[in-house]
Design a protein around this motif. Structure first.
Motif, PDB file in Angstrom:
ATOM      1  N   LYS A  87       0.815  -1.214   0.000  1.00 50.08           N
ATOM      2  CA  LYS A  87       0.000   0.000   0.000  1.00 50.08           C
ATOM      3  C   LYS A  87       0.852   1.270   0.000  1.00 50.08           C
ATOM      4  O   LYS A  87       0.321   2.359  -0.125  1.00 50.08           O
ATOM      5  CB  LYS A  87      -0.933  -0.005   1.207  1.00 50.08           C
ATOM      6  N   GLU A 127      -1.501   6.402   6.070  1.00 50.59           N
ATOM      7  CA  GLU A 127      -2.427   7.481   6.418  1.00 50.59           C
ATOM      8  C   GLU A 127      -2.057   8.773   5.693  1.00 50.59           C
ATOM      9  O   GLU A 127      -2.932   9.500   5.217  1.00 50.59           O
ATOM     10  CB  GLU A 127      -2.438   7.704   7.932  1.00 50.59           C
ATOM     11  N   LYS A 130      -3.176   8.498   2.141  1.00 49.79           N
ATOM     12  CA  LYS A 130      -4.628   8.634   2.049  1.00 49.79           C
ATOM     13  C   LYS A 130      -5.050  10.100   2.193  1.00 49.79           C
ATOM     14  O   LYS A 130      -5.901  10.580   1.450  1.00 49.79           O
ATOM     15  CB  LYS A 130      -5.281   7.782   3.146  1.00 49.79           C
ATOM     16  N   GLU A 131      -4.419  10.827   3.132  1.00 50.42           N
ATOM     17  CA  GLU A 131      -4.745  12.241   3.322  1.00 50.42           C
ATOM     18  C   GLU A 131      -4.405  13.050   2.070  1.00 50.42           C
ATOM     19  O   GLU A 131      -5.170  13.921   1.664  1.00 50.42           O
ATOM     20  CB  GLU A 131      -3.977  12.806   4.515  1.00 50.42           C
ATOM     21  N   GLU A 133      -4.235  11.959  -1.019  1.00 49.62           N
ATOM     22  CA  GLU A 133      -5.179  11.620  -2.085  1.00 49.62           C
ATOM     23  C   GLU A 133      -6.506  12.343  -1.890  1.00 49.62           C
ATOM     24  O   GLU A 133      -7.094  12.835  -2.857  1.00 49.62           O
ATOM     25  CB  GLU A 133      -5.401  10.107  -2.136  1.00 49.62           C
ATOM     26  N   GLU A 134      -6.972  12.429  -0.631  1.00 51.73           N
ATOM     27  CA  GLU A 134      -8.214  13.144  -0.366  1.00 51.73           C
ATOM     28  C   GLU A 134      -8.055  14.630  -0.662  1.00 51.73           C
ATOM     29  O   GLU A 134      -8.966  15.261  -1.203  1.00 51.73           O
ATOM     30  CB  GLU A 134      -8.643  12.932   1.088  1.00 51.73           C
TER      31      GLU A 134
END
Length: 195
Positions: A87, A127, A130-131, A133-134
Motif C-alpha cells: 500500500k 495514512e 490517504k490524506e 489523495e483526499e
C-alpha cells in the motif's frame, strides 16, 4: 567456423526483467526490516555481555559464538507486513525507511518490538498517502466547481442593477422629508436637529 560464434560477443546483452515498482517497494522495506532486526539482535547481545561482565566481573565475550540470526518474525506477521508494504507508494518508500531508522535509533527497541515499530511506520505512511489523495480529490472538485461558477458569474454580470429603485428606508430620506426618524438601535448616539 569462426571464433566469434563460440563467444557471445555479438549477441545483445540480456536485459534485466523489469519488475513492478510495488514489488521493489515491498522487497526494499522488508530488507530494511530484516536488517534492523539483525542490528537489534546485535545490540541486545552487546547489552547482555555488558550485563554479564558487570555481574560476574569476567569477560567471556571472546569465547562465545552467536548464530547469525536467531530471531525471525512469524510467517503470518511477515505476510501482513508485506501486504501493508504494497500500500506504500514508491515515492514514500525512502521517507518511510528514514522514519523507521529514526524511531529505531530513538527508542532502541528489543528484537521483538522492531516489527511492531515497523508496522506503526507503515500505518503512518499509509495514512499520509490517504490524506494527500483526499486533498488532491478535493482540489480537483474545487477546480471543477470554480470553472462552472465563473460561467455563472459572467451570466449574472450581464443583468442590470438599478441603484435608485429601493424599498429600504434610510435616515437621509427621513431627514429630507422633515419627519422624525424612528429610534435607531445602532451603537452610535442619535443626533437630532433642534428646531
Amino acid at each position: 567456423m569462426s571464433l566469434a560464434s563460440w563467444f557471445r560477443w555479438n549477441e545483445p546483452p540480456n536485459r534485466i526483467s523489469q519488475r513492478n515498482p510495488t514489488e521493489m517497494v515491498v522487497e526494499t522495506l522488508m530488507m530494511e526490516l530484516s536488517w534492523q532486526i539483525k542490528q537489534a539482535e546485535k545490540q541486545q547481545r552487546e547489552r547482555d555481555n555488558e550485563y554479564r561482565k558487570i555481574k560476574t566481573g569476567v569477560d567471556y565475550g571472546w569465547l562465545v559464538s552467536y548464530p547469525k540470526q536467531s530471531y525471525d518474525i512469524s510467517p503470518g506477521e511477515r505476510l501482513q507486513l508485506e501486504d501493508m508494504c504494497t500500500k506504500i507508494h514508491p515515492s514514500y518508500c525512502g521517507p518511510a525507511i528514514l522514519r523507521f531508522r529514526q524511531l529505531v535509533a530513538e527508542y532502541e527497541p528489543e528484537v521483538q518490538e522492531v516489527s511492531r515499530l515497523f508496522r506503526s511506520v507503515l500505518q503512518e505512511a499509509a495514512e499520509k498517502i490517504k490524506e494527500e489523495e483526499e486533498a488532491k480529490k478535493l482540489a480537483r472538485q474545487w477546480n471543477t466547481k470554480n470553472k462552472t461558477s465563473l460561467s455563472l458569474t459572467t451570466f449574472k454580470s450581464r443583468s442590470r442593477i438599478s441603484p435608485f429603485i429601493s424599498d429600504i428606508k434610510t435616515i437621509s430620506e427621513d431627514v429630507e422629508r422633515g419627519t422624525q426618524p424612528t429610534r435607531r438601535v445602532w451603537s452610535m448616539p442619535e443626533f437630532r436637529n433642534a428646531k
